[in-house]
Design a protein around this motif. Structure first.
Motif, PDB file in Angstrom:
ATOM      1  N   THR A 144       0.530  -1.194   0.011  1.00 19.94           N
ATOM      2  CA  THR A 144       0.033  -0.142   0.102  1.00 19.94           C
ATOM      3  C   THR A 144       0.949   1.230  -0.149  1.00 19.94           C
ATOM      4  O   THR A 144       0.614   1.995  -0.929  1.00 19.94           O
ATOM      5  CB  THR A 144      -1.085   0.047   1.254  1.00 19.94           C
ATOM      6  N   ASN A 147       3.082   1.683  -3.336  1.00 20.12           N
ATOM      7  CA  ASN A 147       2.191   2.145  -4.244  1.00 20.12           C
ATOM      8  C   ASN A 147       1.826   3.260  -4.453  1.00 20.12           C
ATOM      9  O   ASN A 147       1.467   4.223  -5.292  1.00 20.12           O
ATOM     10  CB  ASN A 147       0.952   1.022  -4.571  1.00 20.12           C
TER      11      ASN A 147
ATOM     12  N   ASN B  97      -0.715  -9.056  -5.622  1.00 18.25           N
ATOM     13  CA  ASN B  97       0.130  -9.038  -4.490  1.00 18.25           C
ATOM     14  C   ASN B  97      -0.385  -9.852  -3.432  1.00 18.25           C
ATOM     15  O   ASN B  97       0.406 -10.684  -2.850  1.00 18.25           O
ATOM     16  CB  ASN B  97       0.131  -7.690  -4.041  1.00 18.25           C
ATOM     17  N   ARG B 139      -3.402   3.620 -12.155  1.00 15.22           N
ATOM     18  CA  ARG B 139      -3.481   2.231 -11.657  1.00 15.22           C
ATOM     19  C   ARG B 139      -2.749   1.955 -10.436  1.00 15.22           C
ATOM     20  O   ARG B 139      -3.081   1.097  -9.460  1.00 15.22           O
ATOM     21  CB  ARG B 139      -3.251   1.292 -12.659  1.00 15.22           C
ATOM     22  N   LEU B 140      -1.804   2.667 -10.001  1.00 15.77           N
ATOM     23  CA  LEU B 140      -0.709   2.670  -8.828  1.00 15.77           C
ATOM     24  C   LEU B 140      -1.812   3.031  -7.591  1.00 15.77           C
ATOM     25  O   LEU B 140      -1.651   2.576  -6.483  1.00 15.77           O
ATOM     26  CB  LEU B 140       0.279   3.361  -8.895  1.00 15.77           C
ATOM     27  N   LEU B 141      -2.642   4.047  -7.971  1.00 17.46           N
ATOM     28  CA  LEU B 141      -3.665   4.305  -6.936  1.00 17.46           C
ATOM     29  C   LEU B 141      -4.403   3.293  -6.578  1.00 17.46           C
ATOM     30  O   LEU B 141      -4.845   3.164  -5.418  1.00 17.46           O
ATOM     31  CB  LEU B 141      -4.386   5.632  -7.252  1.00 17.46           C
ATOM     32  N   TYR B 143      -4.081   0.137  -7.089  1.00 16.17           N
ATOM     33  CA  TYR B 143      -3.021  -0.896  -6.149  1.00 16.17           C
ATOM     34  C   TYR B 143      -3.229  -0.593  -4.788  1.00 16.17           C
ATOM     35  O   TYR B 143      -3.160  -1.358  -3.903  1.00 16.17           O
ATOM     36  CB  TYR B 143      -1.679  -1.040  -6.799  1.00 16.17           C
ATOM     37  N   THR B 144      -2.927   0.804  -4.520  1.00 19.23           N
ATOM     38  CA  THR B 144      -2.928   1.364  -3.142  1.00 19.23           C
ATOM     39  C   THR B 144      -4.119   0.985  -2.462  1.00 19.23           C
ATOM     40  O   THR B 144      -4.000   0.440  -1.392  1.00 19.23           O
ATOM     41  CB  THR B 144      -2.611   2.847  -3.150  1.00 19.23           C
ATOM     42  N   ASN B 147      -4.734  -2.879  -1.978  1.00 13.77           N
ATOM     43  CA  ASN B 147      -3.605  -3.571  -1.052  1.00 13.77           C
ATOM     44  C   ASN B 147      -4.051  -3.365   0.404  1.00 13.77           C
ATOM     45  O   ASN B 147      -3.990  -3.789   1.302  1.00 13.77           O
ATOM     46  CB  ASN B 147      -2.348  -3.272  -1.153  1.00 13.77           C
ATOM     47  N   TYR B 148      -4.561  -2.051   0.537  1.00 16.62           N
ATOM     48  CA  TYR B 148      -4.942  -1.510   1.852  1.00 16.62           C
ATOM     49  C   TYR B 148      -6.186  -2.050   2.609  1.00 16.62           C
ATOM     50  O   TYR B 148      -6.383  -2.729   3.453  1.00 16.62           O
ATOM     51  CB  TYR B 148      -4.928   0.076   2.023  1.00 16.62           C
TER      52      TYR B 148
END
Lengths: 276, 276
Positions: A144, A147, B97, B139-141, B143-144, B147-148
């Protein structure tokens, strides 16, 4: 508290260079000597002025500016007095989303726009003090964090083309030694690999790496022993086994390297001093 | 505003089932008819009581409770009156992940501890209204976010062993049809694949999927056409090409499916109603 800025010593920060490591710190610093690690790093100047040297190129950073430091880049921080700085050490394993979204791209080096950096600086301030051990189980949390940090950087600065490295660049020589440390490396064999004379390579070491070759190699082997020691797949192997596996010719050479490392380790301890 | 709870209609929510989709919503709901999607979903009840049915098993959820719904699970929400609910649709690409950290594990189904759910409910409230299109570049956002969310769930409830599915489970039949939709599937060929008589399979469809087999298959093919239409690799192909590629025997059958879908699509529109 005062850290002697000792250019003759280069340490590889073994204990924080695990592929699953994640570490975010904000603290008052008076500089840090040349070092490198496999994990990429974000370095942030909150207040003050820092001269950042990366592979012998100098950048002067003021409050609100930051830099991305790539794997194996040799970097040091010179500060006239004190500065409030932060860093994030990003375990290589956490960069896989970035790598699959942006194949053949890397992070931009210079993050110099103070206004646009604000969300990044605020976020690092918010998570400062986070230290993941290799065995830490909260990896989804570190995914988290990583990213989100990379999102903030890419959203502001985009990505950078991975520069075609000349074969003899500092980063490549360091990486070559790192990846072949368990072999019988010598100044001669490395010079041959990179098309240097042994004399030029020796010059290269004294100029860029500022540490003698045998100590450098031995530090890397020691780091690899430490990594395997924490790896469950090697739980049944003795330290002596691991030392041989990583290129030491005996377990005594391994312990000699540890003693030398410990006697210099106060640098790393000082580096960890935080401001709260 | 009133949604008719129509058990005879099952829709696959084509437009939100991209592997890069991400969507978080909190809204006032009066229920939602049986449907499935490839992307996993987190469903949260903020206020009120909801009867959640997953593959014909009923759970009664009260305010502060939530559930994880796996890929291809057929699920519906029955509400006596109104409830304030939330959902997160997680594009399959963002689960890599979790999958690499927890191989052969899945998310727990029941998230019933109201106190421990608070950080999850707060976070979804914070990001509600986030809708990623397939072509979205942030997309990195996502993923953030993913994952959180998964971190909060796993940190509280752990992971679940992926149950050994009996070969004829609802999820497996739905998945089989989904993955082979471009082939010449018939009730007979699927019955044979799962060791059923065609009569039993027909019974299965009316009992669990509540839609006739041809409509079900045609909805899936239509969804696949829509996915390819948005895929840059297929930018030079005509809709007629894509329809054939996805298993329609003519472009007219594709448009027939679209017309039928559009005439029922008001359900999906109602579902999107938010409370702010």
């Amino acid at each position: 508290m005062k850290l002697e800025y000792d250019l003759s010593k280069l340490t590889i920060e073994a204990e924080r260079d695990h592929p699953n490591a994640f570490r975010a710190e904000v603290y008052i610093s008076d500089g840090f000597y040349p070092h490198f690690h496999r994990n990429p790093e974000i370095y942030l100047v909150y207040d003050g002025t820092v001269t950042v040297t990366i592979n012998n190129v100098e950048y002067v950073l003021h409050g609100g500016q930051a830099m991305c430091i790539n794997s194996y880049d040799i970097h040091s921080y010179k500060i006239d007095g004190l500065a409030r700085v932060g860093f994030v050490n990003i375990g290589l394993n956490y960069t896989n989303n970035f790598n699959s979204l942006y194949p053949k791209r890397s992070l931009p080096t210079e993050l110099l726009d103070v206004d646009k950096n604000k969300p990044l600086f605020d976020f690092i301030e918010q998570i400062k003090g986070t230290i993941a051990e290799n065995s830490d189980r909260r990896r989804l949390l570190y995914y988290t964090y990583v990213n989100y940090i990379l999102y903030l950087i890419v959203d502001t600065y985009g990505t950078s083309t991975t520069k075609a490295q000349t074969k003899h660049s500092t980063r490549n020589i360091v990486q070559y030694i790192y990846e072949n440390a368990e072999k019988n490396l010598t100044l001669n064999s490395i010079a041959k690999e990179f098309g240097y004379s042994p004399g030029s390579l020796s010059h290269f070491f004294s100029r860029y790496i500022r540490i003698d070759f045998r100590t450098f190699l031995s530090d890397i082997r020691m780091q690899k022993v430490w990594e395997l020691r924490d790896n469950p797949d090697y739980a049944d192997r003795s330290i002596a086994d691991l030392a041989i596996l990583c290129g030491f010719n005996s377990v005594s050479s391994y312990y000699r390297a540890c003693r030398r490392y410990d006697s210099n380790n106060n640098h790393v301890q000082e580096h960890k001093t935080t401001d709260d």
